[in-house]
Design a protein around this motif. Sequence first.
Motif, PDB file in Angstrom:
ATOM      1  N   SER A  64       0.813  -1.204   0.000  1.00 56.09           N
ATOM      2  CA  SER A  64       0.000   0.000   0.000  1.00 56.09           C
ATOM      3  C   SER A  64       0.846   1.253   0.000  1.00 56.09           C
ATOM      4  CB  SER A  64      -0.921   0.000   1.225  1.00 56.09           C
ATOM      5  OG  SER A  64      -0.166  -0.070   2.410  1.00 56.09           O
ATOM      6  N   LEU A 107      -5.695   3.365   0.822  1.00 51.47           N
ATOM      7  CA  LEU A 107      -5.200   2.873   2.101  1.00 51.47           C
ATOM      8  C   LEU A 107      -6.045   1.687   2.533  1.00 51.47           C
ATOM      9  CD1 LEU A 107      -4.775   6.261   4.010  1.00 51.47           C
ATOM     10  CD2 LEU A 107      -2.950   4.841   3.087  1.00 51.47           C
ATOM     11  N   ASN A 108      -5.392   0.682   3.055  1.00 50.50           N
ATOM     12  CA  ASN A 108      -6.142  -0.452   3.595  1.00 50.50           C
ATOM     13  C   ASN A 108      -6.558  -0.086   5.015  1.00 50.50           C
ATOM     14  OD1 ASN A 108      -6.697  -3.009   5.013  1.00 50.50           O
ATOM     15  ND2 ASN A 108      -6.116  -3.915   3.067  1.00 50.50           N
ATOM     16  N   MET A 109      -7.786   0.381   5.140  1.00 49.50           N
ATOM     17  CA  MET A 109      -8.248   0.915   6.413  1.00 49.50           C
ATOM     18  C   MET A 109      -8.378  -0.162   7.485  1.00 49.50           C
ATOM     19  SD  MET A 109      -8.251   3.952   5.468  1.00 49.50           S
ATOM     20  CE  MET A 109      -8.824   4.764   6.939  1.00 49.50           C
ATOM     21  N   ASP A 111      -6.347  -2.833   7.897  1.00 51.55           N
ATOM     22  CA  ASP A 111      -5.016  -3.048   8.456  1.00 51.55           C
ATOM     23  C   ASP A 111      -4.603  -1.903   9.362  1.00 51.55           C
ATOM     24  OD1 ASP A 111      -4.963  -5.335   7.026  1.00 51.55           O
ATOM     25  OD2 ASP A 111      -3.363  -4.773   5.650  1.00 51.55           O
ATOM     26  N   LEU A 112      -4.908  -0.677   8.963  1.00 47.99           N
ATOM     27  CA  LEU A 112      -4.564   0.487   9.792  1.00 47.99           C
ATOM     28  C   LEU A 112      -5.334   0.452  11.109  1.00 47.99           C
ATOM     29  CD1 LEU A 112      -4.409   3.354   7.137  1.00 47.99           C
ATOM     30  CD2 LEU A 112      -2.509   2.124   8.196  1.00 47.99           C
ATOM     31  N   GLU A 113      -6.595   0.023  11.046  1.00 47.28           N
ATOM     32  CA  GLU A 113      -7.391  -0.093  12.260  1.00 47.28           C
ATOM     33  C   GLU A 113      -6.775  -1.123  13.214  1.00 47.28           C
ATOM     34  OE1 GLU A 113     -12.027  -1.083  13.439  1.00 47.28           O
ATOM     35  OE2 GLU A 113     -11.063  -2.214  11.835  1.00 47.28           O
ATOM     36  N   LEU A 115      -3.602  -2.203  13.295  1.00 47.06           N
ATOM     37  CA  LEU A 115      -2.318  -1.735  13.805  1.00 47.06           C
ATOM     38  C   LEU A 115      -2.517  -0.687  14.893  1.00 47.06           C
ATOM     39  CD1 LEU A 115       0.751  -1.797  13.684  1.00 47.06           C
ATOM     40  CD2 LEU A 115       0.652  -0.106  11.836  1.00 47.06           C
ATOM     41  N   HIS A 116      -3.472   0.200  14.695  1.00 46.29           N
ATOM     42  CA  HIS A 116      -3.768   1.214  15.710  1.00 46.29           C
ATOM     43  C   HIS A 116      -4.231   0.550  17.003  1.00 46.29           C
ATOM     44  CE1 HIS A 116      -6.574   4.039  17.791  1.00 46.29           C
ATOM     45  NE2 HIS A 116      -5.575   4.879  17.583  1.00 46.29           N
ATOM     46  N   SER A 119      -1.305  -0.940  18.853  1.00 45.59           N
ATOM     47  CA  SER A 119      -0.394   0.051  19.421  1.00 45.59           C
ATOM     48  C   SER A 119      -0.954   0.737  20.656  1.00 45.59           C
ATOM     49  CB  SER A 119      -0.028   1.104  18.370  1.00 45.59           C
ATOM     50  OG  SER A 119       0.636   0.508  17.271  1.00 45.59           O
TER      51      SER A 119
END
Length: 430
Positions: A64, A107-109, A111-113, A115-116, A119
Amino acid sequence: MKPASRKPHRKTRTGCRTCKQRKIKCDEKRPSCTNCLKHSVACDFFLSPANLSPGSSVASPANSLPQYVSTPSGSVGTPASHAPGLPLPSFSRNLNLPSVRHEPVGLNMIDLELLHNFSVSTCLTLHNDPALKTLWKVNVPQLGISNDFVMRGILAVSALHMAHFLPEKREFYLSQAFNQHQSGLRTATSILPNVTEENCSALYVFSALTLFFSLAGPRDSDQLLGSAGDTGISDWLSLLQGAHSILTTALDALVKGPLGPMFEAGRRRDAMRENYALAFPPEQDPLQELRHFLNSSGVDERTFHTCHAAIEELRKSFAAIYKQGSQDREPSDIFIWLFRVHGEFLGLVRGHSQEALAIFGHFCVLLKLMDYRWWMEGSALQLLSKVYELLDEDHRLWIRWPIEEVGWVPSQEKHKVPAHNGAPFPYQGQ
């Protein structure tokens, strides 16, 4: 007679690209439409159809980053995410960038969700030690950035975490967890035979993530657990053996690498465990009856020594837990036993040795103390019930104390376990 006029069909121009490619109606729900959620596929709803060319494709989770394409020689490229008609930032005007189409990159939302969530939440549930929380929050994601399979392990564990606390989306997040872990596992397995100083930290942390994944996974689905075994025990024990082989191959590199704080903390707690064992009163030892059963079992000498050594290591773990309050316990204080026993003992467990299984049943008492953690919830009872199923009637007598200590009631169809006459383990409930 005039034929009835056909009711005009209002076409939507804001649906996701996946539904358009499949020629089905998109309900345009955000961040993922119902069709994409149902089929567990990435929804590219955030890509504007007006900016997508017929040949463009949705960005994949593994790729991405901004893409660059060629233009006639001599022209200067601009990032694909730069909107046409807007001036380039001043710092980039003199860069010799490859030229690109003026198209945004999706953006692959999901995957970002994930990872967030890892974290800000998941990483804080894996340890009590602030230094180790920071390691999982900072060092491990950094390893994921440079090692795709580690990042996929991170996203898999995070997805299980969200599935645990968001029951209305449980199936969706379970499918995300399984897909991410399977993809990472294929890569990690291919490089595991060649452990080096460069990849040992990534392989070790992936094995740890896989252990969390196996323990936290749905226990009613062998497929989602990635389990092909018939016991529910041998499969995740093999993960620990893999981690043990990495330790023996590249311990110095691991200690000097990004996971160094983890091994330093482990060294301190191991020394503390040895000291607690030296001061552990025999009358408080909950394994005395187990040791008596082994002494009178009549097993061959090799099996006896292997099992006896495993009991002694387990006694040290019980001593350490007994001396600590619940707020001071770390998962490593419990799982260290699996790294201290000889690999031959784990082989006996996986081979359904009756004596080894009974010893493992006592280990489940320690596992039960971690039941308050989301990734351990229910695992101790599940594993103890598996041990019970695999033991014959005589050896079920060996695990009377663990059954009573964890409060598990065997099925009425099974053989009843005789009452245990020994004293309860003193730290229970602390």
